[in-house]
Design an enzyme around this catalytic site. Structure first.
Site, mmCIF file in Angstrom:
data_model
loop_
_atom_site.group_PDB
_atom_site.id
_atom_site.type_symbol
_atom_site.label_atom_id
_atom_site.label_comp_id
_atom_site.label_asym_id
_atom_site.label_seq_id
_atom_site.Cartn_x
_atom_site.Cartn_y
_atom_site.Cartn_z
ATOM 1 N N CYS A 46 20.839 52.503 32.655
ATOM 2 C CA CYS A 46 19.797 53.500 32.948
ATOM 3 C C CYS A 46 18.871 53.676 31.745
ATOM 4 O O CYS A 46 17.651 53.814 31.897
ATOM 5 C CB CYS A 46 20.434 54.833 33.334
ATOM 6 S SG CYS A 46 21.440 54.735 34.835
ATOM 7 N N THR A 47 19.448 53.653 30.556
ATOM 8 C CA THR A 47 18.659 53.762 29.331
ATOM 9 C C THR A 47 17.653 52.619 29.244
ATOM 10 O O THR A 47 16.456 52.842 29.011
ATOM 11 C CB THR A 47 19.602 53.755 28.103
ATOM 12 O OG1 THR A 47 20.388 54.943 28.150
ATOM 13 C CG2 THR A 47 18.830 53.698 26.804
#
Length: 154
Positions: A46-47
Site C-alpha cells: 500500500c505504501t
C-alpha cells in the site's frame, strides 16, 4: 459482490482526506479521476502504491486526471501516514464511516476482511466508470499501465 461495471455512473461520495478536507467526486467533473484503492495504510505494498501516485502527480495532471488514494482507514490515520510517507500533494480520502460505504458502492469491499480490495478505477470527465482493475492483495498495481489507459483515452 462484483465490481462496478464499465459504463456505469460512478456513485458520488464525500470523504475527509489526509488534509482533513472534504473530497467529493462531483467536484471533479470535467477531469478524469483515478480511485486508487488500497486495503490498509502502513503496509508495504500500500505504501508503494500511494507513493507511485505522488511520484507521478505531474503525469496525472498532464492527463487531466486527479488521483485519489482511498482506503477504509480513519482520517487521522491517513493524515499520519501521508506525513510519514511525505505525500504532500495527492489526496488520500478515508472511507472510514460508515465503514467501507464508498468501497461497497463500487463493489470492491471485502466483507470477510473488512477492507477494500486493491483496485484502480478510472472515472471519466462526465462521471462514468471508464476502466477498472482489481488486483490480488499482495500485488502492486502497475502505475504505467494506469497511465497508459489514461493516455489512450485522451
Amino acid at each position: 459482490m462484483n465490481p462496478i461495471q464499465i459504463g456505469a455512473d460512478a456513485p458520488d461520495f464525500t470523504a475527509k482526506d489526509n488534509k482533513n478536507q472534504n473530497v467529493s467526486l462531483s467536484a471533479y467533473r470535467g477531469k478524469k479521476v483515478l480511485l486508487s484503492w488500497h486495503p490498509l495504510a502502513w503496509t508495504p505494498v500500500c505504501t508503494d502504491q500511494m507513493r507511485a501516485l505522488e511520484t507521478n502527480l505531474e503525469n496525472f495532471q498532464n492527463l487531466n486526471t486527479v488521483p485519489l488514494g482511498f482506503s477504509v482507514d480513519s482520517q487521522p490515520c491517513k493524515e499520519a501516514w501521508a506525513t510519514a510517507l511525505q505525500i504532500k500533494n495527492v489526496s488520500l480520502p478515508a472511507d472510514f464511516w460508515p465503514h467501507g460505504k464508498i468501497a461497497r458502492d463500487y463493489g470492491i469491499f471485502d466483507e470477510t476482511e473488512g477492507v477494500s480490495k486493491r483496485a484502480n478505477i478510472i472515472i471519466d470527465e462526465n462521471g462514468t466508470v471508464q476502466w477498472i482493475k482489481v488486483y490480488p492483495g499482495e500485488q502492486l498495481p502497475d502505475i504505467n499501465e494506469v497511465l497508459q489507459v489514461l493516455s489512450s483515452s485522451k
